[in-house]
Design a protein around this motif. Structure first.
Motif, PDB file in Angstrom:
ATOM      1  N   LEU A  59       2.963   8.963  26.435  1.00  0.00           N
ATOM      2  CA  LEU A  59       3.541   9.300  27.736  1.00  0.00           C
ATOM      3  C   LEU A  59       4.114   8.045  28.418  1.00  0.00           C
ATOM      4  O   LEU A  59       3.786   6.915  28.037  1.00  0.00           O
ATOM      5  N   ASP A 110       9.594   8.266  25.873  1.00  0.00           N
ATOM      6  CA  ASP A 110       8.325   8.853  26.307  1.00  0.00           C
ATOM      7  C   ASP A 110       8.240  10.358  26.032  1.00  0.00           C
ATOM      8  O   ASP A 110       9.243  11.044  25.910  1.00  0.00           O
ATOM      9  N   PRO A 113       3.605  15.719  28.904  1.00  0.00           N
ATOM     10  CA  PRO A 113       2.191  16.124  28.932  1.00  0.00           C
ATOM     11  C   PRO A 113       1.987  17.506  28.298  1.00  0.00           C
ATOM     12  O   PRO A 113       2.820  18.396  28.465  1.00  0.00           O
ATOM     13  N   ARG A 114       0.903  17.675  27.579  1.00  0.00           N
ATOM     14  CA  ARG A 114       0.465  18.962  27.023  1.00  0.00           C
ATOM     15  C   ARG A 114       1.471  19.607  26.063  1.00  0.00           C
ATOM     16  O   ARG A 114       1.450  20.818  25.860  1.00  0.00           O
ATOM     17  N   SER A 116       1.795  18.814  22.850  1.00  0.00           N
ATOM     18  CA  SER A 116       1.400  18.606  21.454  1.00  0.00           C
ATOM     19  C   SER A 116       1.706  19.845  20.627  1.00  0.00           C
ATOM     20  O   SER A 116       1.330  20.958  21.000  1.00  0.00           O
ATOM     21  N   PRO A 132      -0.485  15.051  24.804  1.00  0.00           N
ATOM     22  CA  PRO A 132       0.964  14.931  24.970  1.00  0.00           C
ATOM     23  C   PRO A 132       1.687  15.152  23.647  1.00  0.00           C
ATOM     24  O   PRO A 132       1.075  15.060  22.576  1.00  0.00           O
ATOM     25  N   ASN A 489      -0.189   7.768  33.884  1.00  0.00           N
ATOM     26  CA  ASN A 489      -0.535   8.276  32.546  1.00  0.00           C
ATOM     27  C   ASN A 489      -1.579   7.448  31.795  1.00  0.00           C
ATOM     28  O   ASN A 489      -1.901   7.750  30.649  1.00  0.00           O
TER      29      ASN A 489
END
Ligand SMILES: [Zn+2]
Length: 532
Positions: A59, A110, A113-114, A116, A132, A489
């Motif tokens: 991130l 970058d 978030p979330r 993955s 992430p 982060n």
């Protein structure tokens, strides 16, 4: 191979004009086709960079593995690399060569978030729950730039061409967190042109005012007085009340803002537990508008509302600028030159597997008639006559300091959700690799246009001075002392870094990241994945 040669011959033919500049242009075209061949020979490096950054899944402000990995590649290729520029620890500035023109290639690094998500499979499967991921595709742009730079550097060395190549990252782009700071701290002084690259689902460039908004990202921190929530709440002054009143006021005010504005917030601190009157609370806003004046106006309104909330609750308020992005304006002469290269290079040759995978993702995301991957160029976008609202990119700040364009290259699939795990699914597959290789060819050939000939550099500069900045001056949204939000982060990455490390791509053992993960691309139906 035969087909490729024929295509290049055709491409060369398209460049050949009559008259005395024939020799010069034919030389330039030879160099361009040489760069294209050289980029094709770097397919493996392109794939490794894309797959590695995908597996790092870092991130904004925490891109340290990405920094270490890319700095190593750049140093091994004779770039001198300065780490931590502009007071941003995960940033870098890599340069090679000397003299003019100075061409700076940038791209973001970058993740989201979330987001993955296992790559190469057409169904939801996080690699690590809650972690992430590259749900925007920022893992691909540095490969585009590095490969292009290496191809052009080789030519410049042999031909003895003067010029400096700079490679830099968009750190924390998802927070609009660094490019205004780079510009403020003078990194782009002396740079002649910025070629920025961003992942997309077609191959295109634009000039003039771009679609989308600019923004100020600002966090308001309220300070109150703690008290027992049941024992003596009258002694307390709630910072959370101030946050809630501020949000209510902004939501009422929305109706009376220009419809092209976009604004959103999260409560970044809502207190600790219910039986303690929150003495500290904060709310983080993105204030977006299509013009710089519009952003400034709405920001002033927000500031008044924050002060009003503080008055109503007997709390004190302070603010902190977290990010900034100017509305973008891109350089016409460079965009036109780049578009000519785009037309000659064209889109990648997608395989049946690629198309099947893309259609499966589009179906997953609700398309009735999935279109698959683009097979026709979308074409150059000229200066917008009427503004169109939407997202922001802090490349805007750089575009007001240096002649800049953004190349959008086809490493992702159209019709997916942005900032979402679906946009990560193709980002470590042959689609991402081919799209980046194609993008690198456009960047390299445009660099050659700039290096070979100062006509384009001069035209770019005069557009910048005589057209773009003739009646609009850049006044940054950040002040001389606003620090970058480098702690953002940190906590999330501290939690997930050890888990992510176990899944880092090991290119010494596996041909591709899909191989390492045991994915049989394109994997269309859920199957138990046995990791290699
Ligand atoms: Zn982006």
């Amino acid at each position: 191979m035969v087909i490729r040669k024929a295509l290049i011959a055709l491409w060369l033919a398209s460049f050949i004009p009559g008259g005395s500049i024939f020799a010069q242009n034919s030389d330039l075209n030879d160099l361009k086709s040489e760069a294209i061949n050289s980029i094709d020979s770097m397919q493996k490096l392109t794939q490794e960079i894309i797959d590695s950054l995908f597996s790092f899944a870092e991130l904004g402000f925490q891109e340290f593995e990405t920094q270490r990995y890319l700095a190593e590649i750049l140093e091994a290729n004779d770039f001198s690399v300065e780490l931590g520029v502009a007071g941003i620890p995960s940033a870098w500035w890599a340069s090679w060569g000397s003299g003019e023109p100075v061409i700076a290639l940038g791209s973001d690094v970058d993740g989201i978030p979330r987001a993955s998500q296992m790559p190469g499979v057409a169904y939801r499967q996080p690699m690590i729950e809650g972690a992430p991921g590259h749900g925007e595709g920022h893992n691909s742009g540095q490969a585009v730039n590095i490969v292009a730079a290496l191809a052009v550097k080789e030519i410049m060395e042999r031909e003895g061409l003067p010029g400096t190549i700079v490679l830099w990252p968009g750190i924390a782009e998802e927070l609009l967190g660094t490019k205004a700071w780079y510009a403020r701290d003078g990194l782009f002084e002396g740079v002649d042109a910025v070629l920025f690259t961003h992942v997309s689902n077609n191959l295109s460039v634009s000039w003039g005012k771009a679609r989308g908004t600019g923004l100020v990202s600002v966090e308001y921190l309220f300070d109150g007085i703690a008290a027992h929530g049941a024992g003596d709440p009258w002694k307390g002054r709630s910072a959370l009340d101030a946050v809630e009143l501020m949000n209510i006021a902004w939501n009422y005010r929305r109706e009376h803002l220009h419809p092209l504005q976009r604004s959103h917030y999260v409560i970044s601190n809502g207190g600790d537990q219910p039986n303690v009157v929150p003495s500290s609370a904060s709310v983080w806003y993105f204030i977006r508008e299509v013009t710089a004046d519009g952003i400034r106006g709405n920001f002033e309104t927000l500031q008044q509302i924050a002060e009003g909330a503080s008055l109503m609750t007997d709390t004190s308020v302070s603010r902190r600028i977290v990010g900034a992005a100017y509305p973008r304006h891109f350089n016409r002469p460079i965009a036109l030159a780049m578009d000519e290269n785009i037309q000659n290079i064209g889109l990648p040759n997608w395989s049946e597997d690629d198309q099947q995978f893309a259609k499966a993702l589009q179906t997953l995301m609700g398309a009735d008639e999935p279109q698959g991957l683009a097979t026709e160029l979308s074409g150059i976008t000229p200066d917008l006559e009427e503004p169109i609202s939407g997202g922001s990119d802090d490349i805007g700040d750089i575009s007001w300091n240096v002649p800049t364009v953004t190349l959008r290259y086809p490493s992702n699939v159209r019709g997916l959700q942005g900032h979402h795990w679906s946009s990560a699914m193709a980002m470590a597959t042959p689609i991402a690799h081919k799209g980046a290789l194609t993008g690198a060819k456009v960047v390299a050939t445009t660099m050659l246009d700039l290096v070979q000939n100062d006509v384009l550099v001069n035209e770019a500069q005069s557009y910048f001075e005589d057209v773009q900045t003739a009646d609009e001056q850049y006044t940054p949204f950040i002040g001389p002392n606003d620090p970058p939000a480098i702690e953002k982060n940190e906590n999330i990455m501290a939690e997930f870094r050890p888990l992510l490390e176990e899944l880092h791509y090991d290119s010494t053992r596996y041909e591709t990241y899909l191989d390492q993960l045991g994915i049989n691309y394109p994997q269309l139906t859920p199957t138990e994945i046995r990791r290699n």
